[in-house]
Design a protein around this motif. Structure first.
Motif, PDB file in Angstrom:
ATOM      1  N   LYS A  58       4.890   7.902  -2.937  1.00 52.50           N
ATOM      2  CA  LYS A  58       3.590   7.378  -2.519  1.00 52.50           C
ATOM      3  C   LYS A  58       3.714   5.959  -1.968  1.00 52.50           C
ATOM      4  CE  LYS A  58      -0.091   7.896  -5.022  1.00 52.50           C
ATOM      5  NZ  LYS A  58      -1.028   7.986  -6.173  1.00 52.50           N
ATOM      6  N   LEU A  59       4.541   5.128  -2.614  1.00 52.73           N
ATOM      7  CA  LEU A  59       4.747   3.759  -2.145  1.00 52.73           C
ATOM      8  C   LEU A  59       5.423   3.762  -0.779  1.00 52.73           C
ATOM      9  CD1 LEU A  59       4.555   0.727  -2.601  1.00 52.73           C
ATOM     10  CD2 LEU A  59       6.693   0.869  -3.913  1.00 52.73           C
ATOM     11  N   LYS A  60       6.394   4.627  -0.600  1.00 59.77           N
ATOM     12  CA  LYS A  60       7.084   4.745   0.683  1.00 59.77           C
ATOM     13  C   LYS A  60       6.097   5.139   1.779  1.00 59.77           C
ATOM     14  CE  LYS A  60      11.083   6.948   2.764  1.00 59.77           C
ATOM     15  NZ  LYS A  60      12.255   7.776   2.561  1.00 59.77           N
ATOM     16  N   SER A  61       5.197   6.045   1.460  1.00 66.76           N
ATOM     17  CA  SER A  61       4.177   6.479   2.414  1.00 66.76           C
ATOM     18  C   SER A  61       3.236   5.326   2.776  1.00 66.76           C
ATOM     19  CB  SER A  61       3.391   7.649   1.830  1.00 66.76           C
ATOM     20  OG  SER A  61       2.358   8.027   2.683  1.00 66.76           O
ATOM     21  N   LEU A  62       2.859   4.536   1.790  1.00 65.28           N
ATOM     22  CA  LEU A  62       1.983   3.390   2.039  1.00 65.28           C
ATOM     23  C   LEU A  62       2.680   2.353   2.915  1.00 65.28           C
ATOM     24  CD1 LEU A  62      -0.671   1.866   1.502  1.00 65.28           C
ATOM     25  CD2 LEU A  62       0.415   0.932  -0.565  1.00 65.28           C
ATOM     26  N   VAL A  63       3.939   2.067   2.638  1.00 68.24           N
ATOM     27  CA  VAL A  63       4.697   1.104   3.443  1.00 68.24           C
ATOM     28  C   VAL A  63       4.812   1.596   4.883  1.00 68.24           C
ATOM     29  CG1 VAL A  63       6.991   0.078   3.782  1.00 68.24           C
ATOM     30  CG2 VAL A  63       5.939   0.079   1.507  1.00 68.24           C
ATOM     31  N   LYS A  64       5.049   2.883   5.056  1.00 65.49           N
ATOM     32  CA  LYS A  64       5.142   3.445   6.410  1.00 65.49           C
ATOM     33  C   LYS A  64       3.797   3.330   7.127  1.00 65.49           C
ATOM     34  CE  LYS A  64       6.533   7.415   9.112  1.00 65.49           C
ATOM     35  NZ  LYS A  64       7.391   6.766  10.072  1.00 65.49           N
ATOM     36  N   GLU A  65       2.708   3.623   6.415  1.00 62.30           N
ATOM     37  CA  GLU A  65       1.372   3.542   7.017  1.00 62.30           C
ATOM     38  C   GLU A  65       1.034   2.115   7.458  1.00 62.30           C
ATOM     39  OE1 GLU A  65      -3.139   3.382   5.342  1.00 62.30           O
ATOM     40  OE2 GLU A  65      -1.843   4.905   4.466  1.00 62.30           O
ATOM     41  N   VAL A  66       1.331   1.129   6.615  1.00 63.57           N
ATOM     42  CA  VAL A  66       0.937  -0.246   6.892  1.00 63.57           C
ATOM     43  C   VAL A  66       1.916  -0.962   7.828  1.00 63.57           C
ATOM     44  CG1 VAL A  66       0.487  -2.524   5.866  1.00 63.57           C
ATOM     45  CG2 VAL A  66      -0.305  -0.452   4.704  1.00 63.57           C
ATOM     46  N   PHE A  67       3.216  -0.800   7.562  1.00 64.97           N
ATOM     47  CA  PHE A  67       4.218  -1.569   8.297  1.00 64.97           C
ATOM     48  C   PHE A  67       5.026  -0.738   9.295  1.00 64.97           C
ATOM     49  CE2 PHE A  67       4.050  -3.840   4.090  1.00 64.97           C
ATOM     50  CZ  PHE A  67       3.368  -4.950   4.547  1.00 64.97           C
ATOM     51  N   GLY A  68       4.913   0.583   9.216  1.00 65.12           N
ATOM     52  CA  GLY A  68       5.683   1.437  10.119  1.00 65.12           C
ATOM     53  C   GLY A  68       7.153   1.534   9.752  1.00 65.12           C
ATOM     54  N   ILE A  69       7.485   1.210   8.513  1.00 67.13           N
ATOM     55  CA  ILE A  69       8.879   1.219   8.064  1.00 67.13           C
ATOM     56  C   ILE A  69       9.069   2.394   7.112  1.00 67.13           C
ATOM     57  CG2 ILE A  69      10.614  -0.043   6.745  1.00 67.13           C
ATOM     58  CD1 ILE A  69       9.425  -2.582   8.024  1.00 67.13           C
ATOM     59  N   ASP A  70      10.084   3.205   7.405  1.00 69.09           N
ATOM     60  CA  ASP A  70      10.302   4.435   6.652  1.00 69.09           C
ATOM     61  C   ASP A  70      11.534   4.381   5.759  1.00 69.09           C
ATOM     62  OD1 ASP A  70       9.644   7.049   5.915  1.00 69.09           O
ATOM     63  OD2 ASP A  70      10.914   7.906   7.472  1.00 69.09           O
ATOM     64  N   ASP A  71      12.452   3.483   6.046  1.00 71.20           N
ATOM     65  CA  ASP A  71      13.731   3.434   5.344  1.00 71.20           C
ATOM     66  C   ASP A  71      13.643   2.475   4.159  1.00 71.20           C
ATOM     67  OD1 ASP A  71      16.410   3.877   4.765  1.00 71.20           O
ATOM     68  OD2 ASP A  71      17.086   2.310   6.145  1.00 71.20           O
ATOM     69  N   LEU A  72      13.301   2.992   2.974  1.00 75.24           N
ATOM     70  CA  LEU A  72      13.152   2.157   1.785  1.00 75.24           C
ATOM     71  C   LEU A  72      14.168   2.537   0.723  1.00 75.24           C
ATOM     72  CD1 LEU A  72       9.330   1.952   0.982  1.00 75.24           C
ATOM     73  CD2 LEU A  72      10.712   0.339   2.229  1.00 75.24           C
ATOM     74  N   THR A  73      14.630   1.527   0.004  1.00 68.72           N
ATOM     75  CA  THR A  73      15.414   1.720  -1.210  1.00 68.72           C
ATOM     76  C   THR A  73      14.747   0.891  -2.296  1.00 68.72           C
ATOM     77  OG1 THR A  73      16.872  -0.183  -0.901  1.00 68.72           O
ATOM     78  CG2 THR A  73      17.536   1.900   0.169  1.00 68.72           C
ATOM     79  N   LEU A  74      15.248   0.984  -3.508  1.00 70.82           N
ATOM     80  CA  LEU A  74      14.686   0.187  -4.593  1.00 70.82           C
ATOM     81  C   LEU A  74      14.848  -1.314  -4.349  1.00 70.82           C
ATOM     82  CD1 LEU A  74      15.865   2.307  -7.640  1.00 70.82           C
ATOM     83  CD2 LEU A  74      13.586   2.228  -6.618  1.00 70.82           C
ATOM     84  N   ASP A  75      15.863  -1.686  -3.592  1.00 74.29           N
ATOM     85  CA  ASP A  75      16.129  -3.103  -3.341  1.00 74.29           C
ATOM     86  C   ASP A  75      15.524  -3.624  -2.041  1.00 74.29           C
ATOM     87  OD1 ASP A  75      17.610  -3.427  -5.726  1.00 74.29           O
ATOM     88  OD2 ASP A  75      19.341  -2.488  -4.772  1.00 74.29           O
ATOM     89  N   THR A  76      14.768  -2.812  -1.332  1.00 81.81           N
ATOM     90  CA  THR A  76      14.087  -3.266  -0.117  1.00 81.81           C
ATOM     91  C   THR A  76      13.123  -4.391  -0.484  1.00 81.81           C
ATOM     92  OG1 THR A  76      14.242  -1.091   0.918  1.00 81.81           O
ATOM     93  CG2 THR A  76      12.561  -2.585   1.772  1.00 81.81           C
ATOM     94  N   VAL A  77      13.162  -5.467   0.295  1.00 81.30           N
ATOM     95  CA  VAL A  77      12.286  -6.621   0.057  1.00 81.30           C
ATOM     96  C   VAL A  77      11.089  -6.510   1.002  1.00 81.30           C
ATOM     97  CG1 VAL A  77      12.124  -9.136   0.021  1.00 81.30           C
ATOM     98  CG2 VAL A  77      14.272  -8.012  -0.635  1.00 81.30           C
ATOM     99  N   ILE A  78       9.954  -6.185   0.432  1.00 78.93           N
ATOM    100  CA  ILE A  78       8.730  -5.937   1.201  1.00 78.93           C
ATOM    101  C   ILE A  78       8.289  -7.164   1.981  1.00 78.93           C
ATOM    102  CG2 ILE A  78       6.269  -5.327   1.024  1.00 78.93           C
ATOM    103  CD1 ILE A  78       8.091  -2.971   0.396  1.00 78.93           C
ATOM    104  N   ASN A  79       8.357  -8.330   1.375  1.00 86.00           N
ATOM    105  CA  ASN A  79       7.846  -9.524   2.057  1.00 86.00           C
ATOM    106  C   ASN A  79       8.855 -10.152   3.011  1.00 86.00           C
ATOM    107  OD1 ASN A  79       9.300 -10.339  -0.269  1.00 86.00           O
ATOM    108  ND2 ASN A  79       8.156 -12.249  -0.402  1.00 86.00           N
ATOM    109  N   GLU A  80       9.940  -9.456   3.321  1.00 86.49           N
ATOM    110  CA  GLU A  80      10.853  -9.921   4.365  1.00 86.49           C
ATOM    111  C   GLU A  80      10.704  -9.115   5.654  1.00 86.49           C
ATOM    112  OE1 GLU A  80      14.851 -10.299   2.874  1.00 86.49           O
ATOM    113  OE2 GLU A  80      14.340 -12.122   1.781  1.00 86.49           O
ATOM    114  N   PHE A  81       9.756  -8.169   5.668  1.00 86.09           N
ATOM    115  CA  PHE A  81       9.459  -7.471   6.917  1.00 86.09           C
ATOM    116  C   PHE A  81       8.860  -8.497   7.877  1.00 86.09           C
ATOM    117  CE2 PHE A  81       8.350  -3.426   4.314  1.00 86.09           C
ATOM    118  CZ  PHE A  81       9.690  -3.137   4.149  1.00 86.09           C
TER     119      PHE A  81
END
Length: 104
Positions: A9-32
């Motif tokens: 669900k979090l991955k889907s939200l990130v894709k919807e808002v930022f257009g980013i699909d490639d997430l791992t547990l260590d992805t830093v959201i505020n560095e997009f």
């Protein structure tokens, strides 16, 4: 954890808002490379989607202050990281989801 329902669900939200699909547990959201309006929308959507109490979230500890839109776009194009800001990782957001409220 990466196969959990909350991660999906979090991955889907990130894709919807930022257009980013490639997430791992260590992805830093505020560095997009984003503008403040997208960041605000993401935090509000995160709070709503997962029913999280984000009232104690220290926004400016993780994100820069809102700016004039042209300056924000300029920074988005030429910035690689957020200097002096704490990292907001997917792993941390998943822990917040589990506790149902913001915590450091």
């Amino acid at each position: 954890m990466e196969n959990s329902k909350d991660f999906i669900k979090l991955k889907s939200l990130v894709k919807e808002v930022f257009g980013i699909d490639d997430l791992t547990l260590d992805t830093v959201i505020n560095e997009f490379k984003t503008v403040s309006e997208d960041n605000d929308y993401f935090i509000r959507s995160f709070e709503s989607e997962f029913n999280i109490d984000m009232s104690s979230f220290p926004y400016y500890k993780y994100y820069e202050e809102d700016q004039f839109i042209l300056l924000s776009i300029f920074r988005r194009l030429f910035r690689t990281t957020m200097k002096g800001k704490q990292k907001l990782t997917v792993r941390h957001l998943l822990r917040v989801i589990q506790k149902k409220k913001w915590h450091e």
